[in-house]
Enzyme design. Sequence first.
Site, mmCIF file in Angstrom:
data_model
loop_
_atom_site.group_PDB
_atom_site.id
_atom_site.type_symbol
_atom_site.label_atom_id
_atom_site.label_comp_id
_atom_site.label_asym_id
_atom_site.label_seq_id
_atom_site.Cartn_x
_atom_site.Cartn_y
_atom_site.Cartn_z
ATOM 1 N N ASN A 74 1.063 -1.162 0.043
ATOM 2 C CA ASN A 74 0.011 0.151 0.070
ATOM 3 C C ASN A 74 0.901 1.229 0.137
ATOM 4 O O ASN A 74 1.420 1.541 0.949
ATOM 5 C CB ASN A 74 -0.758 0.155 1.177
ATOM 6 C CG ASN A 74 -1.848 1.261 1.361
ATOM 7 O OD1 ASN A 74 -1.415 2.358 1.076
ATOM 8 N ND2 ASN A 74 -3.093 1.006 1.887
ATOM 9 N N GLU A 111 -3.992 1.902 -2.970
ATOM 10 C CA GLU A 111 -3.950 3.274 -2.603
ATOM 11 C C GLU A 111 -3.110 4.006 -3.500
ATOM 12 O O GLU A 111 -2.549 4.870 -3.199
ATOM 13 C CB GLU A 111 -3.606 3.528 -1.236
ATOM 14 C CG GLU A 111 -4.874 3.360 -0.288
ATOM 15 C CD GLU A 111 -4.848 4.176 1.115
ATOM 16 O OE1 GLU A 111 -5.413 5.457 0.786
ATOM 17 O OE2 GLU A 111 -4.282 4.014 2.137
ATOM 18 N N ASP A 159 -3.870 -4.917 1.133
ATOM 19 C CA ASP A 159 -4.206 -4.309 2.521
ATOM 20 C C ASP A 159 -5.597 -4.793 2.514
ATOM 21 O O ASP A 159 -6.569 -4.449 2.015
ATOM 22 C CB ASP A 159 -4.182 -2.882 2.171
ATOM 23 C CG ASP A 159 -4.278 -1.987 3.548
ATOM 24 O OD1 ASP A 159 -4.866 -2.695 4.577
ATOM 25 O OD2 ASP A 159 -4.439 -1.048 3.514
ATOM 26 N N ASN A 208 -7.108 -4.348 5.624
ATOM 27 C CA ASN A 208 -7.498 -3.676 7.055
ATOM 28 C C ASN A 208 -8.075 -4.815 7.951
ATOM 29 O O ASN A 208 -9.125 -4.252 8.395
ATOM 30 C CB ASN A 208 -8.613 -2.733 6.454
ATOM 31 C CG ASN A 208 -7.838 -1.226 5.971
ATOM 32 O OD1 ASN A 208 -7.043 -0.609 6.848
ATOM 33 N ND2 ASN A 208 -8.179 -0.848 4.720
ATOM 34 N N ASP A 268 -1.405 -6.120 5.940
ATOM 35 C CA ASP A 268 -1.068 -6.577 4.304
ATOM 36 C C ASP A 268 -0.658 -8.115 4.101
ATOM 37 O O ASP A 268 0.236 -8.644 5.036
ATOM 38 C CB ASP A 268 -0.024 -5.655 4.049
ATOM 39 C CG ASP A 268 -0.423 -4.119 4.082
ATOM 40 O OD1 ASP A 268 -1.080 -3.740 3.107
ATOM 41 O OD2 ASP A 268 -0.082 -3.688 5.150
ATOM 42 N N ASP A 297 2.704 4.441 5.005
ATOM 43 C CA ASP A 297 2.543 4.154 6.401
ATOM 44 C C ASP A 297 2.520 2.634 6.221
ATOM 45 O O ASP A 297 2.575 1.955 7.431
ATOM 46 C CB ASP A 297 1.282 4.735 7.062
ATOM 47 C CG ASP A 297 -0.128 4.807 6.210
ATOM 48 O OD1 ASP A 297 0.216 4.485 4.924
ATOM 49 O OD2 ASP A 297 -0.904 5.184 6.663
ATOM 50 N N HIS A 298 2.530 2.173 5.251
ATOM 51 C CA HIS A 298 2.940 0.593 4.935
ATOM 52 C C HIS A 298 3.849 0.277 4.434
ATOM 53 O O HIS A 298 4.517 0.788 3.552
ATOM 54 C CB HIS A 298 1.651 0.195 3.952
ATOM 55 C CG HIS A 298 0.097 0.270 4.493
ATOM 56 N ND1 HIS A 298 -0.698 -1.146 4.864
ATOM 57 C CD2 HIS A 298 -0.607 1.225 4.576
ATOM 58 C CE1 HIS A 298 -1.927 -0.501 5.294
ATOM 59 N NE2 HIS A 298 -2.070 0.858 5.289
#
Length: 256
Positions: free
Chosen positions: A7, A34, A147, A149, A218, A247-248
């Site tokens: 991501n 993303e 991802d 989530n 992930d 952030d990933h």
Amino acid sequence: MKIATWNVNSVRSRLERLTNFLFRHQPDIVCLQELKCLEEVFPYNEIRAAGYFAAVHGQKTYNGVAVLSREEADEIRCGFEDNVEDSEARLIWARFGNMQVISVYVPNGSEIGSDKWHYKLAWLERLQKYLIINFPDKDSPLIICGDTNIARDQLDMADPPAWENTVLYHPDIVRPFESILKGGLVDVFREKNPEGKIYSWWDYRQLAFPRNDGLRLDYILTSRPLAARCTAAYVDRDERKGEKPSDHAPVLAEFD
DNA sequence: ATGGTAGACGCTCTA
């Protein structure tokens, strides 16, 4: 064969990192999430110059998924194609010979009980249905990356009590996710790292990365015969360091 | 209950 999922939190703001990552790892397939851009502004030229073809399902500002590959895909499809009205670009499928690759970006869900939470629940149901309908042959080579989530259990969280009954760890999403796995997919990272406590996402805020206060959101999921040939699976933590990280961090898996 | 940070877009939404 080396597979990666990442991501990138905007492919355009992460482009230099991404091309460096491709050069360093030389993966055969990379699933991205993303993208945060439409297909018409996706950096095809830079990705092509790095040696990769790109199958892109874009969206302005939000979401967007892609499959990068050394060899050009034989066939590409976007979304569930289930006649549900949905403007969010969260799934792309690409076929390479008899091998199928899917990049997914499961909705975050915002807050328990919110409209976005219900969209996440419905999306997971649609994903399960999509897999049952389109991939009845459980032994054919299938790779689903992305991802989700979703943290599966305590091993995927640095601080489990903090995430109890949040949108990233709640029985109502863990249950369908486990059900999807039971349908014939293997979480190859978990197989190779059964002790857990290795993460792929850290909040930008409150020094979460330096404190290693992360979650594993992930995943690389494969059909069983492929999973049996997995030789390694790991997180590239270096990509969360330095200037302007996503952030990933990317998750990678190697197959014999 | 809030705020902390980041990205895209356009003064706000999403994560």
